[in-house]
Design an enzyme around this catalytic site. Structure first.
Site, PDB file in Angstrom:
ATOM      1  N   GLY A  34       0.857  -1.181   0.000  1.00 12.88           N
ATOM      2  CA  GLY A  34       0.000   0.000   0.000  1.00 12.88           C
ATOM      3  C   GLY A  34       0.892   1.229   0.000  1.00 12.88           C
ATOM      4  O   GLY A  34       2.097   1.147  -0.297  1.00 12.88           O
ATOM      5  N   ALA A  47       2.198   2.898   2.368  1.00 15.66           N
ATOM      6  CA  ALA A  47       3.341   2.810   3.278  1.00 15.66           C
ATOM      7  C   ALA A  47       4.404   1.872   2.701  1.00 15.66           C
ATOM      8  O   ALA A  47       5.589   2.233   2.612  1.00 15.66           O
ATOM      9  CB  ALA A  47       2.873   2.334   4.653  1.00 15.66           C
ATOM     10  N   ARG A  64     -14.789  12.888  12.599  1.00 15.27           N
ATOM     11  CA  ARG A  64     -15.593  11.694  12.322  1.00 15.27           C
ATOM     12  C   ARG A  64     -16.260  11.111  13.555  1.00 15.27           C
ATOM     13  O   ARG A  64     -17.398  10.652  13.486  1.00 15.27           O
ATOM     14  CB  ARG A  64     -14.689  10.636  11.712  1.00 15.27           C
ATOM     15  CG  ARG A  64     -14.234  11.068  10.359  1.00 15.27           C
ATOM     16  CD  ARG A  64     -13.217  10.133   9.782  1.00 15.27           C
ATOM     17  NE  ARG A  64     -12.888  10.628   8.454  1.00 15.27           N
ATOM     18  CZ  ARG A  64     -12.026  10.071   7.649  1.00 15.27           C
ATOM     19  NH1 ARG A  64     -11.370   8.990   8.031  1.00 15.27           N
ATOM     20  NH2 ARG A  64     -11.801  10.576   6.472  1.00 15.27           N
ATOM     21  N   HIS A  94     -14.172   1.905   9.643  1.00 12.96           N
ATOM     22  CA  HIS A  94     -13.429   2.445   8.510  1.00 12.96           C
ATOM     23  C   HIS A  94     -11.905   2.381   8.674  1.00 12.96           C
ATOM     24  O   HIS A  94     -11.177   2.143   7.714  1.00 12.96           O
ATOM     25  CB  HIS A  94     -13.854   3.898   8.324  1.00 12.96           C
ATOM     26  CG  HIS A  94     -13.135   4.633   7.254  1.00 12.96           C
ATOM     27  ND1 HIS A  94     -13.259   4.308   5.925  1.00 12.96           N
ATOM     28  CD2 HIS A  94     -12.272   5.680   7.303  1.00 12.96           C
ATOM     29  CE1 HIS A  94     -12.517   5.130   5.208  1.00 12.96           C
ATOM     30  NE2 HIS A  94     -11.894   5.961   6.016  1.00 12.96           N
ATOM     31  N   GLU A 101      -0.918   2.241   8.407  1.00 15.31           N
ATOM     32  CA  GLU A 101      -2.047   1.973   9.306  1.00 15.31           C
ATOM     33  C   GLU A 101      -1.738   0.834  10.279  1.00 15.31           C
ATOM     34  O   GLU A 101      -2.369   0.723  11.337  1.00 15.31           O
ATOM     35  CB  GLU A 101      -3.300   1.653   8.464  1.00 15.31           C
ATOM     36  CG  GLU A 101      -4.564   1.643   9.287  1.00 15.31           C
ATOM     37  CD  GLU A 101      -5.848   1.501   8.463  1.00 15.31           C
ATOM     38  OE1 GLU A 101      -5.830   1.798   7.250  1.00 15.31           O
ATOM     39  OE2 GLU A 101      -6.870   1.101   9.043  1.00 15.31           O
TER      40      GLU A 101
HETATM   41  C1  LIG Z   1     -12.790   3.513   1.331  1.00  9.77           C
HETATM   42  C2  LIG Z   1     -11.649   4.217   2.005  1.00  9.77           C
HETATM   43  C3  LIG Z   1     -11.344   5.517   1.672  1.00  9.77           C
HETATM   44  C4  LIG Z   1     -10.274   6.174   2.304  1.00  9.77           C
HETATM   45  N1  LIG Z   1      -9.976   7.459   1.949  1.00  9.77           N
HETATM   46  C5  LIG Z   1      -8.944   8.085   2.553  1.00  9.77           C
HETATM   47  C6  LIG Z   1      -8.597   9.427   2.196  1.00  9.77           C
HETATM   48  O1  LIG Z   1      -9.232  10.037   1.357  1.00  9.77           O
HETATM   49  N2  LIG Z   1      -7.542   9.990   2.827  1.00  9.77           N
HETATM   50  C7  LIG Z   1      -6.808   9.347   3.767  1.00  9.77           C
HETATM   51  O2  LIG Z   1      -5.850   9.910   4.283  1.00  9.77           O
HETATM   52  N3  LIG Z   1      -7.102   8.066   4.104  1.00  9.77           N
HETATM   53  C8  LIG Z   1      -8.142   7.429   3.522  1.00  9.77           C
HETATM   54  N4  LIG Z   1      -8.437   6.137   3.880  1.00  9.77           N
HETATM   55  C9  LIG Z   1      -7.529   5.407   4.758  1.00  9.77           C
HETATM   56  C10 LIG Z   1      -6.302   4.946   3.961  1.00  9.77           C
HETATM   57  O3  LIG Z   1      -6.713   4.547   2.674  1.00  9.77           O
HETATM   58  C11 LIG Z   1      -5.565   3.780   4.610  1.00  9.77           C
HETATM   59  O4  LIG Z   1      -5.365   4.016   5.965  1.00  9.77           O
HETATM   60  C12 LIG Z   1      -4.199   3.605   3.959  1.00  9.77           C
HETATM   61  O5  LIG Z   1      -4.331   3.506   2.562  1.00  9.77           O
HETATM   62  C13 LIG Z   1      -3.478   2.382   4.496  1.00  9.77           C
HETATM   63  O6  LIG Z   1      -2.282   2.229   3.788  1.00  9.77           O
HETATM   64  P1  LIG Z   1      -1.224   1.137   4.210  1.00  9.77           P
HETATM   65  O7  LIG Z   1      -0.111   1.244   3.247  1.00  9.77           O
HETATM   66  O8  LIG Z   1      -0.912   1.278   5.657  1.00  9.77           O
HETATM   67  O9  LIG Z   1      -1.978  -0.269   4.057  1.00  9.77           O
HETATM   68  P2  LIG Z   1      -2.825  -0.919   2.852  1.00  9.77           P
HETATM   69  O10 LIG Z   1      -3.043  -0.009   1.717  1.00  9.77           O
HETATM   70  O11 LIG Z   1      -4.011  -1.530   3.522  1.00  9.77           O
HETATM   71  O12 LIG Z   1      -1.886  -2.050   2.313  1.00  9.77           O
HETATM   72  C14 LIG Z   1      -1.673  -3.244   3.008  1.00  9.77           C
HETATM   73  C15 LIG Z   1      -0.739  -4.088   2.208  1.00  9.77           C
HETATM   74  O13 LIG Z   1      -0.327  -5.172   3.026  1.00  9.77           O
HETATM   75  C16 LIG Z   1      -0.472  -6.382   2.318  1.00  9.77           C
HETATM   76  N5  LIG Z   1      -0.694  -7.420   3.306  1.00  9.77           N
HETATM   77  C17 LIG Z   1      -1.573  -7.425   4.353  1.00  9.77           C
HETATM   78  N6  LIG Z   1      -1.411  -8.535   5.074  1.00  9.77           N
HETATM   79  C18 LIG Z   1      -0.423  -9.234   4.493  1.00  9.77           C
HETATM   80  C19 LIG Z   1       0.208 -10.473   4.773  1.00  9.77           C
HETATM   81  N7  LIG Z   1      -0.120 -11.207   5.829  1.00  9.77           N
HETATM   82  N8  LIG Z   1       1.176 -10.900   3.927  1.00  9.77           N
HETATM   83  C20 LIG Z   1       1.542 -10.163   2.844  1.00  9.77           C
HETATM   84  N9  LIG Z   1       1.004  -8.981   2.551  1.00  9.77           N
HETATM   85  C21 LIG Z   1       0.032  -8.534   3.364  1.00  9.77           C
HETATM   86  C22 LIG Z   1      -1.604  -6.148   1.362  1.00  9.77           C
HETATM   87  O14 LIG Z   1      -1.495  -7.057   0.295  1.00  9.77           O
HETATM   88  C23 LIG Z   1      -1.329  -4.710   0.952  1.00  9.77           C
HETATM   89  O15 LIG Z   1      -0.352  -4.709  -0.058  1.00  9.77           O
HETATM   90  C24 LIG Z   1      -9.518   5.487   3.279  1.00  9.77           C
HETATM   91  C25 LIG Z   1      -9.846   4.182   3.626  1.00  9.77           C
HETATM   92  C26 LIG Z   1     -10.913   3.550   3.009  1.00  9.77           C
HETATM   93  C27 LIG Z   1     -11.279   2.174   3.460  1.00  9.77           C
END
Ligand SMILES: Cc1cc2nc3c(=O)[nH]c(=O)nc-3n(C[C@H](O)[C@H](O)[C@H](O)COP(=O)(O)OP(=O)(O)OC[C@H]3O[C@@H](n4cnc5c(N)ncnc54)[C@H](O)[C@@H]3O)c2cc1C
Length: 639
Positions: free
Chosen positions: A44, A46, A332, A403, A427
């Site tokens: 994602g 991050a 929120r 959410h 996250e």
């Molecule tokens: C519908 C929606 C709209 C949103 N809109 C906004 C917005 O407008 N602005 C804002 O700031 N935030 C928003 N958010 C929140 C934000 O999108 C998320 O908090 C953020 O994208 C999380 O990013 P991340 O990189 O931490 O994790 P994620 O994008 O959740 O990525 C997780 C990654 O980990 C991998 N993974 C998970 N478990 C495993 C495992 N066991 N083994 C291997 N890989 C694994 C997945 O495959 C994925 O690649 C929104 C959230 C939602 C649900």
């Protein structure tokens, strides 16, 4: 492994800490970087940004994700925008104000030093993304446009229509793929991390399942970065992607990583209401819609007239009435609780009575339909497709839904967990949002962590640590693989009659009812009694068809549900122990006379970090006290 909860906050004035820390941190010589292997789980915002940055620096990066392509991570769903204190609007924004809004928005339950750094780095993110070609919306003069989000009185949210996450992720993904081409990053899609391997107290690798062949694979490295997202899907129905899960965090927790503030879950006020038991997920209507949409319900309960027949004098714009300063743009947690309150009074709309109106009639009159279409067109289209109603003509119906999760694995200022070498970004960590995240701040945090924090703090760790050679034939890998294999065999051996989905749905309903928008002692105790029963039922009666040595979605999903059934107990226990209300954690026993969350700073101004002691055994609570030297905690008010 050290059990110390030292957040390792650098000394010095708040505004100088990050600079000073970077100067004092150890570096890794460019020629030596390729000798270090770094596992990054998650692609994602991050994970992809971390992989791109560390690859560019020359480390040997192994990047894992569940999906068949890195760019399908859940971040792609983010709609509304990303915050940054650029002050392009000249409306009074500054790093100090973003810092202040975030600390206050989180109800004084986050670390000042982390939040200040986040506000500082917010401005770099926008520059980086623009340079990558992310198509942010622009004003007529060519400058980047901004809109407002909840909990702020300035416009600081950068956006790409309602697809900001997708565009940001494409930027991070293409930077990461550039490194794949250059050979510094190896992309391992279709892999699910199922265990963390700890050798001599250091995180030294992972065990993953190849989701296509079913093979159990071992990977060794000098450090492991978990960027695996949040655990909102524990509630079954949420706005998260259905593949989001708690497995990587939970299994790292079982290997010793502390889990911080699991009860801090965010309920988003503007989602399309639940329409029946057939649903497997809910759809968000972005917070940006509250810039122009007005939230209301009828003044009389059980008023079933269609909205256009309800005159102005019989409408209650309850957010504007109760919070004149922030109006529809309250944070929120506040907006969600108020929606629940008016529905509990019988004033909810729609067939279920569990919805409120989000009405664009005034904005369309004032600005014209084309302006509204250009701002929110894709969100309106999505709403129409799902509900078969046209929000240009009738108000949207919305209701709160799970959410985001502010809780996560505990990390210090360097984003390192209490297990040396295990870093947690995005996250998946607990760090910057306290008890409530402000809209558009998750994307900011994920990208700050990956592009700008981890390159320094990981170098500091690698440069300052001595490593023994560890290969995948080490006993710790063997033991880990055996544990993973035994768990899979156990899942397949039950051969019961309930699907993982049925059990997940039951768990989700229980969590939503008792550990959802409002929590009380009796309900939390009830959930704590029921969760172990559900877990028992799972292991007695789950049905997982299909083989282990092939693609098997049932098996993947069953493993995740098994983890939710363990994790849910910790979430509930944390909610029970925190008898105060703060942010998204609303204990009915602790509220002000007018129904706002009432904190108990004397007893709860700390991060609750839980240590795993074995299933069925009480976890140990470690407390990281929170200190507020620059913002004085007060009763949070948006009136
Ligand atoms: C519908 C929606 C709209 C949103 N809109 C906004 C917005 O407008 N602005 C804002 O700031 N935030 C928003 N958010 C929140 C934000 O999108 C998320 O908090 C953020 O994208 C999380 O990013 P991340 O990189 O931490 O994790 P994620 O994008 O959740 O990525 C997780 C990654 O980990 C991998 N993974 C998970 N478990 C495993 C495992 N066991 N083994 C291997 N890989 C694994 C997945 O495959 C994925 O690649 C929104 C959230 C939602 C649900």
């Amino acid at each position: 492994m050290t059990a110390s909860l030292d957040p390792r906050i650098p000394a010095g004035a708040l505004a100088d800490k990050w600079d000073r820390h970077r100067f004092e941190s150890k570096l890794v010589n460019p020629a030596n970087r390729r000798k270090y292997s770094v596992i990054i789980v998650g692609t994602g915002l991050a994970g992809a940004s971390a992989a791109a940055s560390l690859g560019e620096l020359g480390y040997n990066v192994l990047s894992f994700c569940i999906q068949d392509s890195a760019r399908r991570a859940h971040s792609i769903a983010a709609q509304g925008g990303i915050n940054a204190a650029k002050n392009y609007q000249n409306d009074g924004d500054s790093i100090q104000r973003l810092f202040y809004d975030t600390i206050k928005g989180g109800d004084y339950r986050s670390r000042e030093a982390n939040v200040y750094r986040l506000a500082q780095l917010s401005v770099n993110i926008i520059d980086q993304c623009v340079a990558q070609g992310v198509p942010f919306a622009r004003e007529y003069g060519g400058l980047l446009d901004n809109r407002s989000f909840g909990g702020a009185q300035v416009s600081r949210t950068f956006y790409a229509r309602g697809q900001t996450g997708q565009q940001l992720l494409l930027g991070a993904y293409q930077s990461m793929m550039r490194q794949v081409r250059k050979g510094t990053v190896t992309a391992l899609a279709n892999r699910e991390m199922l265990d963390l391997v700890v050798v001599n107290g250091q995180a030294r690798g992972i065990v993953a399942r190849n989701l296509v062949t079913g093979a159990i694979e071992r990977y060794a490295a000098h450090a492991v970065l978990l960027c695996t997202g949040g655990y909102g899907t524990a509630y079954y129905l949420s706005t998260n992607a259905v593949n989001s899960n708690v497995t990587a965090s939970w299994r790292a927790h079982k290997r010793g990583a502390f889990f911080a503030n699991p009860c801090y879950t965010q309920i988003h006020p503007t989602c399309i209401p639940v329409s029946g038991s057939h649903q497997s997920k809910l759809t968000l209507m972005s917070e940006s819609l509250r810039n122009d949409g007005r939230v209301w319900v009828p003044t009389r309960s059980e008023d079933k007239r269609p909205p256009e027949q309800i005159p102005e004098s019989e409408r209650d714009y309850y957010l504007e009435r109760r919070y004149p300063s922030f109006g529809n743009l309250v944070p929120r947690d506040v907006a969600s609780r108020n929606a629940k309150a008016v529905c509990d009074e019988g004033r909810g709309v729609g067939d279920s009575g569990l919805a409120v109106y989000l009405d664009f009639t005034d904005a369309i009159k004032r600005l014209g339909v084309e302006v509204i279409r250009s701002r929110y067109g894709n969100l309106f289209d999505m709403y129409t497709k799902i509900t078969d109603e046209d929000p240009y003509k009738v108000p949207m119906r919305i209701y709160p839904a799970i959410h985001y999760t502010m809780g996560g694995l505990w990390v210090d200022y360097n984003l390192m967990s209490n297990i040396p070498g295990l870093h947690v970004l995005g996250e998946a960590n607990f760090s910057d949002h306290g008890a409530n995240r402000l809209g558009a701040s998750a994307l900011m945090q994920g990208l700050a962590d990956g592009y700008f924090v981890i390159p320094y703090t990981l170098a500091n760790y690698l440069g300052g640590t001595s490593f023994q050679a560890v290969a995948t034939d080490h006993d710790a890998f063997r033991e880990s693989e055996a544990t993973v294999q035994a768990n899979i065999d156990r899942l397949l051996a039950v051969k019961g009659s309930k699907t993982p989905r049925q059990l997940h749905r039951e768990l989700g309903a229980l969590l939503w009812d008792e550990v959802g928008m409002a929590r009380n002692e009796a309900g939390l105790r009830k959930a704590l009694g029921r969760i172990p029963q559900l877990r028992e039922e799972f292991w007695q009666n789950v049905s997982v068809p299909g083989p282990k040595n092939n693609l098997n979605k049932n098996l993947e999903y069953a493993g995740r549900v098994a983890d939710y059934l363990e994790f849910a107990e910790l979430l509930t226990l944390d909610a029970l122990h925190r008898t105060e209300s703060c942010g998204g954690h609303f204990r009915e026993e602790s509220q002000t006379p007018d129904g706002e969350a009432l904190r108990d700073d004397a007893h709860f101004s700390y991060v609750a970090a839980w240590e795993f002691n074995g299933m069925g055994k009480k976890p140990t609570l470690h407390k990281e006290p929170l200190h507020f030297d620059y913002v004085k905690p007060t009763q949070r008010s948006y009136k």
